[in-house]
Design a protein around this motif. Sequence first.
Motif, PDB file in Angstrom:
ATOM      1  N   GLY A  37       7.764   2.031   5.835  1.00 15.12           N
ATOM      2  CA  GLY A  37       8.340   1.207   4.784  1.00 15.12           C
ATOM      3  C   GLY A  37       9.235   0.086   5.299  1.00 15.12           C
ATOM      4  N   GLY A  38       9.067  -0.254   6.546  1.00 17.14           N
ATOM      5  CA  GLY A  38       9.835  -1.387   7.086  1.00 17.14           C
ATOM      6  C   GLY A  38      11.174  -0.999   7.659  1.00 17.14           C
ATOM      7  N   SER A  43       6.552   1.827  14.022  1.00 13.67           N
ATOM      8  CA  SER A  43       5.926   0.845  14.914  1.00 13.67           C
ATOM      9  C   SER A  43       4.524   0.398  14.491  1.00 13.67           C
ATOM     10  N   LEU A  66      13.651   1.228  19.117  1.00 11.39           N
ATOM     11  CA  LEU A  66      12.247   1.648  19.111  1.00 11.39           C
ATOM     12  C   LEU A  66      11.502   1.089  20.333  1.00 11.39           C
ATOM     13  N   LEU A  78       8.365  -6.158  16.145  1.00 16.16           N
ATOM     14  CA  LEU A  78       8.147  -5.419  14.892  1.00 16.16           C
ATOM     15  C   LEU A  78       8.177  -6.430  13.748  1.00 16.16           C
ATOM     16  N   CYS A  80       8.413  -5.935  10.662  1.00 20.44           N
ATOM     17  CA  CYS A  80       9.361  -5.586   9.593  1.00 20.44           C
ATOM     18  C   CYS A  80      10.799  -5.966   9.945  1.00 20.44           C
TER      19      CYS A  80
HETATM   20  S1  FES Z   1       7.033  -0.785   9.236  1.00 23.80           S
HETATM   21 FE1  FES Z   1       7.587   0.876  10.448  1.00 23.80          FE
HETATM   22  S2  FES Z   1       8.409  -0.063  12.178  1.00 23.80           S
HETATM   23 FE2  FES Z   1       7.919  -1.734  10.973  1.00 23.80          FE
END
Ligand code: FES
Length: 310
Positions: A37-38, A43, A66, A78, A80
């Motif tokens: 969900g961002g 990842s 991450l 990433l 998000c």
């Molecule tokens: S949506 Fe899960 S890390 Fe970006």
Amino acid sequence: MAYKIDMINEKEFEIAEDQTILQASLEAGIPHYHACGGNAQCSTCRVVVHEGIENLSPQSDAELALRKIKHFADNVRLACQTKVVKGNVKLQRIIKDEADLDLYVYGSKVDGRQSIGREQELALFFLDIRNFTPFIEKHLPFDVIHIIRRLMKLFSDTITSHNGRVVEYEGDGLYAVFGLEQDINDAVENAEQAGQKIVIEVRKLNSDYIEEFFNSKIEVGIGLHAGKVIVGEPGVNEQSSLTAMGFPVNVASRLESATKELNNNYVISDYAYNLLKRNGEGAAKKQIMLKGVSEPFDVRLLGHPFDNKL
Ligand code: FES
């Protein structure tokens, strides 16, 4: 102010300054994976940045955390967590379907730096045990495998201690690369020295062991070249084997075969030779023909004539 994102092979779309790449991508109708969900947890939204990495927002703490766990390559971000702050960018989604998810997120134990594949200049090293068939014919299967194991351990320990990595063992030979974590000059230097050390150690093994116990003598032929290759770690079925391929690999393999016709146990391309610090000492220069290349190819002879008749 809006910038343009070119999602390679998919779509071009605009992104507003307050939007993340993931939000803009979803808004543009791209089925962009975002399993957490961002929240910088899964990842699955990661993208490879091909152009305009300098136009992206700095990494958030969550992205950095991450990245550390997954070992992303420098050009992976990433979606998000990333905004576009300065100009247009060219990106590529990594995960596009369930099979990609399995490969890159759930099923893979692969180091993220290598799993995306990259182009890199490496020193390419081919080695073959020469004239081994008479040894096989004269000795018991146990002895044959025993000697192969002793030799392969010697080769692999020497390569590893010179920062090289064996890509493939094949029968009585191997293919290794140097420079995965070094610049090309150091890589060629290390590869050249590893080859010289192997030749000396094999000679020692002959006199201390193989000649005494098996009344035989082992010799090796080595080919060394350098060039840009595609490097990746496919990591299929839990296997995390390194792949390094491209035309320079064929050249290095051809140089190893040429040790026979040139009657010299260590043949290096003139290109790689010129990257060595010792350049100028003047190893003999020769020319060979390469398959698919019309011009003769310059090589240098670093070794000695073979003792055994090949
Ligand atoms: S949506 Fe899960 S890390 Fe970006």
